[in-house]
Structures are given as structure tokens and as C-alpha cells.
Design a protein around this motif. Structure first.
Motif, PDB file in Angstrom:
ATOM      1  N   MET B   1       0.707  -1.065  -0.047  1.00  0.00           N
ATOM      2  CA  MET B   1      -0.130  -0.086   0.125  1.00  0.00           C
ATOM      3  C   MET B   1       0.762   1.194  -0.073  1.00  0.00           C
ATOM      4  O   MET B   1       1.971   1.318   0.628  1.00  0.00           O
ATOM      5  CB  MET B   1      -0.839  -0.028   1.511  1.00  0.00           C
ATOM      6  CG  MET B   1      -1.971  -0.981   1.261  1.00  0.00           C
ATOM      7  SD  MET B   1      -3.271  -0.547   2.433  1.00  0.00           S
ATOM      8  CE  MET B   1      -3.162  -1.723   3.508  1.00  0.00           C
ATOM      9  N   GLN B   2       0.579   2.168  -0.783  1.00  0.00           N
ATOM     10  CA  GLN B   2       1.258   3.357  -0.828  1.00  0.00           C
ATOM     11  C   GLN B   2       0.881   4.440  -0.006  1.00  0.00           C
ATOM     12  O   GLN B   2      -0.448   4.545   0.490  1.00  0.00           O
ATOM     13  CB  GLN B   2       0.894   4.089  -2.319  1.00  0.00           C
ATOM     14  CG  GLN B   2       1.846   4.799  -2.782  1.00  0.00           C
ATOM     15  CD  GLN B   2       1.892   5.284  -4.169  1.00  0.00           C
ATOM     16  OE1 GLN B   2       0.999   5.136  -5.014  1.00  0.00           O
ATOM     17  NE2 GLN B   2       2.759   6.299  -4.731  1.00  0.00           N
ATOM     18  N   PRO B  21      -3.073   3.715   3.614  1.00  0.00           N
ATOM     19  CA  PRO B  21      -4.522   3.951   3.069  1.00  0.00           C
ATOM     20  C   PRO B  21      -5.642   3.560   4.327  1.00  0.00           C
ATOM     21  O   PRO B  21      -6.490   4.357   4.465  1.00  0.00           O
ATOM     22  CB  PRO B  21      -4.818   3.281   1.815  1.00  0.00           C
ATOM     23  CG  PRO B  21      -3.287   3.283   1.379  1.00  0.00           C
ATOM     24  CD  PRO B  21      -2.506   3.072   2.632  1.00  0.00           C
ATOM     25  N   ASP B  22      -5.304   2.460   4.914  1.00  0.00           N
ATOM     26  CA  ASP B  22      -6.183   1.741   5.889  1.00  0.00           C
ATOM     27  C   ASP B  22      -5.810   2.112   6.963  1.00  0.00           C
ATOM     28  O   ASP B  22      -6.431   1.369   8.197  1.00  0.00           O
ATOM     29  CB  ASP B  22      -6.469   0.181   5.466  1.00  0.00           C
ATOM     30  CG  ASP B  22      -4.952  -0.450   6.007  1.00  0.00           C
ATOM     31  OD1 ASP B  22      -3.838   0.225   6.133  1.00  0.00           O
ATOM     32  OD2 ASP B  22      -5.329  -1.694   6.210  1.00  0.00           O
TER      33      ASP B  22
END
Lengths: 289, 158
Positions: B1-2, B21-22
Motif C-alpha cells: 500500500m502506498q 490508506p487503511d
């Protein structure tokens, strides 16, 4: 855990352009009060997605517009905004009553009307009032804009007709005369932070002691929230003082089973839907008398 | 994830973060900023233990991704104390013994604070509505409501 990349478009135009290109891999995120729970629970309903596009801060989608024949509510209006809007309270108090029963203050501060519709829960507390108000939804994609009745937009439990390149931008409610009355009923397991076991919205105008136009929408009684058209037809032009409670209760339950079939909850819900309708009608009749 | 770059003002101090992101706001506050007054209870928006104030509104920080609120102002229970002085709500909670195990207290305080900022003169019903999303398993709520009411009354008489 589900892995995804974040997308945060600055405006609607940018959002629609990205959706056009790779909408199939994108999940839309607004208030997050349903979606974050589903992600946290690894829910099957989520399906596959690679990107989570946050549209919660896109400008211009949280306005309430007072047009001549319609009230337009931006899809990003929060439940709190709906509750606090004098315009909505004046024109469609039933929507305010529905919004007040959603979750808690914290949830109402984040959750949006567009999210409530798009999540497509059979128990959504704004969908039943909006159905009874004959609302339609406006969807935008990069090159197109379309409008369709809310009833047609909800195609199944947690399913809608939204295409992968579209965003629901507005909810359009036709204005009604001030002599219309309404009632919202909700059966829940506790007072706050409760999901509807059944909810009901009734909107009607009474002329010469008869129900004239009458709309009855149930949520959580059938796979999707829906208007009970047979019962509407039965009650139309009925004298408000000559209601046959037993037959209304019986036939409402029957209509529910015709739509939904026999389910595990039928023995409970079958008599309750009719009784709830009676409660709503009596509330409305008391108001008029 | 970026990772995603986010700038936030938390308790009047500015932070530039790079978050997954999460990553929920709850995680950023506790794990990155060590604001452990923000509690994780149910993680699904039912208990209110993680309540913080974002741009003036009480919100469950377990239901917000940090990347969503770039540029926002966040207030946590740690931010109620200014220059070593407790907020009147905190003093009143102590005075009315509105705390037992204390796990719900930061969330309760933030819901009450958001209410009083918006409506300095709430009635009992408004107070109950403001904290309806905050579960307390010890006190039975009575002392909590009394503590909030006392701040309202004090404010009115001054």
C-alpha cells in the motif's frame, strides 16, 4: 485484511474522470459509517476493489437547494445536516424523523444520505421516507447525467443500479402541499445505535375525511425497502373513521409474504407490519382531528 | 500500500504524517502521536470510546481513515487541558464521581464538549442525545449526566 490504495480527487470532475478509467477497481467512500465496519469485519459484501476513493470532502455535493417544484439534497449531506435543516423540517418532517433515529450523534455527524442509499441496506432509515416521498436520484458520470426513481435504483439487498463510472450526486424530492401528513415508525432492539428490525414511512393527504393520496413504504420487511402498492390502493378513498383494523393487519402481512416469501422472521414480522401501519395511520388521524 | 501524506492539527499543534490508506484516525492518534486517551472499544462505531472532535463535530475515530481528513482540526481528551488547567467538564466529572473504570470517560468528555461548544445551554434530553453513542458499563449514566448538567448550570449563573 483487504489491501487497497487511496484515491482522493479534489473535485467532482476529477473523480468522474478517474472513475471512467478504472471504475471497476474502485470502491467509493463517503462518511464511512457503513463501509469501515464492513472493511473491519472483512465482509463478503465488499467484493473486490483495488482503490478506495474518498469523496467525502468534494465540494458542492453537500448543499440543499430549494427549487420551485423540488427540494434537492446533495448526496454528501450528513444526517446531522438533514436534521438541522429548517427547509427540510418545514417541507418533509418525516425525513428529519428518520434521520434522527440513525445511529448516534457521532454516526449522524459522518454518515451521509447518499451513503445510506448507496449502501442499499433493506433497513436504511432514510430510504423508506424517501420512497414514500416519491424521490428520485441523480447520477453523474464523465459524459452523462441520468435521473431515475429511487425505487428503481435499489435493485436488491445491498445492490443498486449505480454503474462503476457513476457517482450519485443528488436526491430530488417532489414538493407536496402543506396539508400532507406523515408518520415514521421504527421497531428496534434498543433506543440508540439501533438498526431497524422494521421501519415504515406513511405519507398521505386526507380530503373530506378520506385518505386521498397515500404512500406506504416498509423497510427491513422485504429484501429491499418497497412501497406496499396493494395496501395503498385499498386505503385510498377509505374513510378515516371506518378503518377495518383486522383486515388491514391481515392484508399487510399477506402483501409482505407475497413480496418476500416465507422467511425465518415471517411469524414475527407478519402481524407486526400491519400493526405498525395501524399505529402510523392513527398517529396521522390524531393530527388531523 | 502506498503511503498518503496528510497534515493535521491535533490539540492545536500541527503534524505532517505519512499514513497507510487503511490507517484509521484512531490508530494515527494512538500509535503515531501517542494520544492514548483515545480508546479503542468496539471498532465498529457502537461504543463511542474512541470519540474525538473533528472540525467541531463529535466523531468515532474508528470510522474515519486519516487520509480522509487532510487539513482538519482534531481535538482529543488530551487537548481539553490547557496550561495545566483541566476543562470545567473534567473537573465536574471528578466532582460528581462520573468515572469508575474510566474507559468510556475520554469519549464521554469529547461528546459532551462538542455539545457544549454548539449549544451552551442544552436540556437533559439534548445531553442524553449527545452521549447516546457512548456506552458506559459502570456508572449507569446518572452521574455523567449530572456532571454535564452542573457545567451548564455554572455557566448560566456566571
Amino acid at each position: 485484511m483487504i489491501e487497497f490504495e487511496a484515491l482522493k480527487p479534489q473535485n467532482l470532475k476529477e473523480a468522474l474522470a478517474v472513475l471512467k478509467e478504472r471504475g471497476i477497481d474502485i470502491k467509493l467512500l463517503a462518511g464511512g459509517t457503513d463501509l469501515l465496519v464492513e472493511i473491519n469485519n472483512n465482509s463478503d459484501r465488499l467484493g473486490n476493489f483495488k482503490y478506495l476513493m474518498d469523496i467525502s470532502s468534494i465540494k458542492g455535493l453537500d448543499e440543499i437547494e430549494n427549487e420551485k417544484k423540488h427540494l434537492i439534497i446533495g448526496a454528501l449531506c450528513t444526517h446531522t445536516q438533514i436534521i438541522e435543516s429548517k427547509l427540510i423540517e418545514g417541507k418533509f418532517p418525516i425525513l428529519v424523523r428518520g434521520a434522527k433515529t440513525i445511529g448516534s450523534t457521532q454516526i449522524r455527524n459522518r454518515g451521509t444520505i447518499g451513503g445510506n442509499i448507496n449502501n442499499g441496506s433493506p433497513a436504511a432509515d432514510l430510504i423508506t421516507p424517501l420512497l414514500a416521498l416519491k424521490s428520485s436520484v441523480i447520477l453523474k458520470s464523465k459524459n452523462k447525467k441520468r435521473e431515475l426513481p429511487l425505487q428503481d435504483f435499489i435493485t436488491g439487498p445491498y445492490k443498486t443500479d449505480r454503474k462503476e463510472d457513476e457517482i450519485l450526486t443528488k436526491i430530488k424530492i417532489p414538493k407536496i402541499n402543506s396539508d400532507y401528513q406523515s408518520s415514521f415508525q421504527k421497531v428496534k432492539r434498543r433506543q440508540a445505535v439501533a438498526i431497524s428490525r422494521i421501519n415504515l414511512a406513511v405519507v398521505t393527504d386526507i380530503k373530506e375525511m378520506r385518505f386521498n393520496d397515500i404512500r406506504i413504504a416498509f423497510g427491513s420487511a422485504t429484501p429491499t425497502a418497497i412501497r406496499f402498492l396493494k395496501m395503498e390502493k385499498k386505503l385510498k378513498q377509505t374513510q378515516i373513521n371506518e378503518l377495518n383494523f383486522d383486515s388491514i393487519i391481515e392484508q399487510t402481512g399477506q402483501e409482505m409474504v407475497e413480496i418476500a416469501g416465507e422467511r425465518w422472521s415471517t411469524p414475527y414480522k407478519k402481524p407486526v407490519v400491519g400493526n405498525l401501519l395501524i399505529r402510523a395511520l392513527q398517529e396521522i388521524i390524531r393530527e388531523v382531528q | 500500500m502506498q503511503k498518503v501524506k496528510v497534515s493535521l492539527t491535533v490539540n492545536r499543534k500541527k503534524y505532517n504524517l505519512e499514513v497507510d490508506p487503511d490507517e484509521r484516525l484512531l490508530d494515527s492518534l494512538r500509535d503515531r502521536l501517542h494520544l492514548t486517551g483515545v480508546k479503542e472499544g468496539c471498532s465498529i462505531g457502537e461504543c463511542g470510546a474512541c470519540t474525538v472532535i473533528i472540525d467541531g463535530k463529535a466523531v468515532n475515530s474508528c470510522m474515519v481513515y486519516t487520509f480522509q481528513i487532510d487539513g482538519s482540526h482534531v481535538l482529543t481528551v488530551e487537548g481539553l487541558e490547557i496550561d495545566g488547567r483541566l476543562d470545567p467538564l473534567q473537573l465536574s466529572f471528578i466532582e460528581h464521581q462520573a468515572v469508575q473504570c474510566g474507559f468510556c470517560t475520554p469519549g464521554m468528555l469529547m461528546s459532551a464538549k462538542a455539545l457544549l461548544n454548539k449549544n451552551p445551554n442544552p436540556d437533559k434530553e439534548a445531553i442524553k442525545t449527545a452521549i447516546e453513542g457512548n456506552l458506559c458499563r459502570c456508572t449507569g449514566y446518572q452521574q455523567i449526566i449530572e456532571a454535564i448538567e452542573a457545567v451548564v448550570k455554572k455557566d448560566g449563573s456566571e
